[in-house]
Design a protein around this motif. Structure first.
Motif, PDB file in Angstrom:
ATOM      1  N   ASN A  12       0.852  -1.323   0.058  1.00 36.27           N
ATOM      2  CA  ASN A  12       0.002   0.010  -0.103  1.00 36.27           C
ATOM      3  C   ASN A  12       1.070   1.344   0.041  1.00 36.27           C
ATOM      4  O   ASN A  12       1.877   1.356   0.086  1.00 36.27           O
ATOM      5  CB  ASN A  12      -1.153  -0.050   1.164  1.00 36.27           C
ATOM      6  CG  ASN A  12      -0.213  -0.030   2.592  1.00 36.27           C
ATOM      7  OD1 ASN A  12       0.855   0.544   2.735  1.00 36.27           O
ATOM      8  ND2 ASN A  12      -0.858  -0.730   3.605  1.00 36.27           N
ATOM      9  N   SER A  13       0.620   2.393   0.016  1.00 37.22           N
ATOM     10  CA  SER A  13       1.141   3.652  -0.054  1.00 37.22           C
ATOM     11  C   SER A  13       1.932   3.847   1.084  1.00 37.22           C
ATOM     12  O   SER A  13       2.816   4.313   0.997  1.00 37.22           O
ATOM     13  CB  SER A  13       0.274   4.748  -0.239  1.00 37.22           C
ATOM     14  OG  SER A  13      -0.754   4.877  -1.357  1.00 37.22           O
ATOM     15  N   PHE A  14       1.524   3.496   2.294  1.00 32.72           N
ATOM     16  CA  PHE A  14       2.167   3.606   3.400  1.00 32.72           C
ATOM     17  C   PHE A  14       3.504   2.955   3.210  1.00 32.72           C
ATOM     18  O   PHE A  14       4.824   3.542   3.732  1.00 32.72           O
ATOM     19  CB  PHE A  14       1.390   3.376   4.734  1.00 32.72           C
ATOM     20  CG  PHE A  14       2.342   3.300   5.997  1.00 32.72           C
ATOM     21  CD1 PHE A  14       2.701   4.778   6.564  1.00 32.72           C
ATOM     22  CD2 PHE A  14       2.562   2.146   6.574  1.00 32.72           C
ATOM     23  CE1 PHE A  14       3.359   4.457   7.677  1.00 32.72           C
ATOM     24  CE2 PHE A  14       3.140   2.139   7.452  1.00 32.72           C
ATOM     25  CZ  PHE A  14       3.762   3.318   8.086  1.00 32.72           C
ATOM     26  N   GLN A  15       3.282   1.739   3.109  1.00 31.96           N
ATOM     27  CA  GLN A  15       4.750   0.562   2.835  1.00 31.96           C
ATOM     28  C   GLN A  15       5.530   1.175   1.703  1.00 31.96           C
ATOM     29  O   GLN A  15       6.731   1.093   2.011  1.00 31.96           O
ATOM     30  CB  GLN A  15       3.984  -0.595   2.721  1.00 31.96           C
ATOM     31  CG  GLN A  15       3.309  -1.114   3.685  1.00 31.96           C
ATOM     32  CD  GLN A  15       2.589  -2.613   3.436  1.00 31.96           C
ATOM     33  OE1 GLN A  15       2.042  -2.756   2.216  1.00 31.96           O
ATOM     34  NE2 GLN A  15       2.234  -3.546   4.493  1.00 31.96           N
ATOM     35  N   LEU A  16       4.742   1.606   0.698  1.00 33.15           N
ATOM     36  CA  LEU A  16       5.725   2.200  -0.383  1.00 33.15           C
ATOM     37  C   LEU A  16       6.575   3.442  -0.059  1.00 33.15           C
ATOM     38  O   LEU A  16       7.712   3.534  -0.439  1.00 33.15           O
ATOM     39  CB  LEU A  16       4.781   2.374  -1.670  1.00 33.15           C
ATOM     40  CG  LEU A  16       5.345   2.559  -3.126  1.00 33.15           C
ATOM     41  CD1 LEU A  16       6.149   1.149  -3.390  1.00 33.15           C
ATOM     42  CD2 LEU A  16       4.518   2.722  -4.247  1.00 33.15           C
ATOM     43  N   LYS A  17       6.050   4.234   0.674  1.00 32.79           N
ATOM     44  CA  LYS A  17       6.618   5.366   1.475  1.00 32.79           C
ATOM     45  C   LYS A  17       7.618   5.007   2.253  1.00 32.79           C
ATOM     46  O   LYS A  17       8.871   5.636   2.060  1.00 32.79           O
ATOM     47  CB  LYS A  17       5.694   6.172   2.164  1.00 32.79           C
ATOM     48  CG  LYS A  17       4.723   7.207   0.967  1.00 32.79           C
ATOM     49  CD  LYS A  17       3.713   7.850   1.996  1.00 32.79           C
ATOM     50  CE  LYS A  17       2.762   8.487   0.882  1.00 32.79           C
ATOM     51  NZ  LYS A  17       1.535   9.325   1.793  1.00 32.79           N
ATOM     52  N   LYS A 244      -4.408   2.838   0.626  1.00 34.85           N
ATOM     53  CA  LYS A 244      -3.727   3.964   1.470  1.00 34.85           C
ATOM     54  C   LYS A 244      -2.836   3.588   2.282  1.00 34.85           C
ATOM     55  O   LYS A 244      -1.703   4.170   2.523  1.00 34.85           O
ATOM     56  CB  LYS A 244      -4.681   4.978   1.656  1.00 34.85           C
ATOM     57  CG  LYS A 244      -4.203   6.322   2.199  1.00 34.85           C
ATOM     58  CD  LYS A 244      -5.084   7.280   2.515  1.00 34.85           C
ATOM     59  CE  LYS A 244      -4.763   8.570   3.125  1.00 34.85           C
ATOM     60  NZ  LYS A 244      -5.794   9.665   3.693  1.00 34.85           N
ATOM     61  N   GLY A 245      -3.199   2.615   3.328  1.00 30.04           N
ATOM     62  CA  GLY A 245      -2.480   2.278   4.470  1.00 30.04           C
ATOM     63  C   GLY A 245      -2.462   3.269   5.573  1.00 30.04           C
ATOM     64  O   GLY A 245      -3.332   4.124   5.638  1.00 30.04           O
ATOM     65  N   LYS A 246      -1.514   3.411   6.387  1.00 29.75           N
ATOM     66  CA  LYS A 246      -1.596   4.239   7.417  1.00 29.75           C
ATOM     67  C   LYS A 246      -1.221   5.655   6.861  1.00 29.75           C
ATOM     68  O   LYS A 246      -0.525   5.926   6.192  1.00 29.75           O
ATOM     69  CB  LYS A 246      -0.464   3.890   8.640  1.00 29.75           C
ATOM     70  CG  LYS A 246      -0.671   2.582   9.455  1.00 29.75           C
ATOM     71  CD  LYS A 246       0.321   2.337  10.228  1.00 29.75           C
ATOM     72  CE  LYS A 246       0.294   1.010  10.908  1.00 29.75           C
ATOM     73  NZ  LYS A 246       1.243   0.698  11.853  1.00 29.75           N
ATOM     74  N   PRO A 247      -1.852   6.650   7.576  1.00 28.88           N
ATOM     75  CA  PRO A 247      -1.640   8.250   7.119  1.00 28.88           C
ATOM     76  C   PRO A 247       0.073   8.526   7.279  1.00 28.88           C
ATOM     77  O   PRO A 247       0.251   8.449   8.417  1.00 28.88           O
ATOM     78  CB  PRO A 247      -2.620   9.012   7.937  1.00 28.88           C
ATOM     79  CG  PRO A 247      -3.010   8.281   9.029  1.00 28.88           C
ATOM     80  CD  PRO A 247      -2.783   6.784   8.733  1.00 28.88           C
TER      81      PRO A 247
END
Length: 278
Positions: A12-17, A244-247
């Motif tokens: 998800n986005s959180f993990q990708l970040k 999205k995952g975590k903000p």
């Protein structure tokens, strides 16, 4: 249940970040401490994943944000703050932080979102046959290219202009990086997005061969001997699940400059210790 579980697979986005922060940090460790900006390291090569990764996430955020102009403004303001902090530390405490060029890639990201906003409105206006509105957005795009050049000629301060009025022709990773982000935004399937990455990766590789043979420095951030390795981001396009995952909205804006300034300090400390030993 089965369909829902399928959407949870991948990254998800959180993990990708988080992955992006890791690769970005490795790249900057090499740049500011190991190589001290004088060559390429394995960390620099795998660190090429970071910039396209965050660019990709910027295009995803642009697709879901309520206001693209507010998004542009947030990126621009953070870029300006980082720019003046870099200028201040380089002028006031060069012994502790060294003297580096402006490093903020956020000006590039701001241009990506700005041109996505502009192109979208041009397309909408054309479909509605509102040619006056379409012309105004085309003019806005042209002015954004010309105005920073005119201001640089008048102000005669390249550093100040790069902070307050970043030039699309000299931003980090070049306008070709902006074009790649725009292509990603308008490519709606993963295979097409992967194709965009491959095209620009090999464009970087081929362009490096041409500009190096001509001893030219045009778009050096893009046409250099390691930028091709941004192709390593390819599997992450398919692993990203769109969730999205975590903000993590503001963490990047804080971590990005702070870790660079810390590594600048560490680099100067290592340089001092190595000089003192000899």
């Amino acid at each position: 249940m089965e369909a829902n579980s399928l959407t949870q697979r991948g990254i998800n986005s959180f993990q990708l970040k988080l992955i992006g922060l890791l690769f970005m940090t490795l790249d900057h460790v090499a740049k500011y401490t190991i190589m001290l900006n004088m060559g390429n390291h394995i960390f620099n090569m795998i660190g090429r994943i970071a910039a396209p990764l965050f660019l990709y996430l910027i295009t995803v955020s642009a697709e879901h944000t309520r206001s693209k102009l507010k998004f542009v403004l947030r990126l621009y303001i953070t870029h300006v703050i980082i720019g003046f902090l870099t200028l201040f530390l380089g002028k006031v405490e060069p012994a502790f932080f060294g003297s580096y060029d402006q490093f903020s890639v956020l000006s590039t990201f701001a241009y990506v979102v700005f041109y996505i906003y502009t192109f979208e409105n041009i397309i909408i206006s054309r479909k509605k046959k509102d040619f006056l509105r379409m012309g105004s957005y085309i003019l806005l795009g042209v002015v954004s290219i010309i105005l920073p050049i005119i201001l640089l000629l008048f102000l005669q301060d390249e550093v100040l202009c790069s902070i307050l009025f970043p030039n699309i022709l000299t931003i980090p990773y070049s306008p070709l990086f902006v074009l790649m982000g725009i292509c990603w935004y308008f490519s709606k399937t993963k295979p097409k997005k992967a194709g965009v990455l491959l095209i620009f990766s090999f464009l970087s590789f081929g362009g490096n061969l041409v500009v190096s043979s001509l001893s030219s420095w045009v778009f050096f951030d893009f046409f250099n001997n390691i930028q091709f390795w941004m192709v390593l981001f390819l599997p992450f396009i398919f692993l990203y699940n769109g969730q999205k995952g975590k903000p993590m909205k503001y963490f990047f804006y804080i971590y990005y400059p702070l870790h660079v300034f810390l590594l600048m300090f560490m680099g100067q400390l290592l340089l001092y210790l190595s000089t003192d030993v000899h």
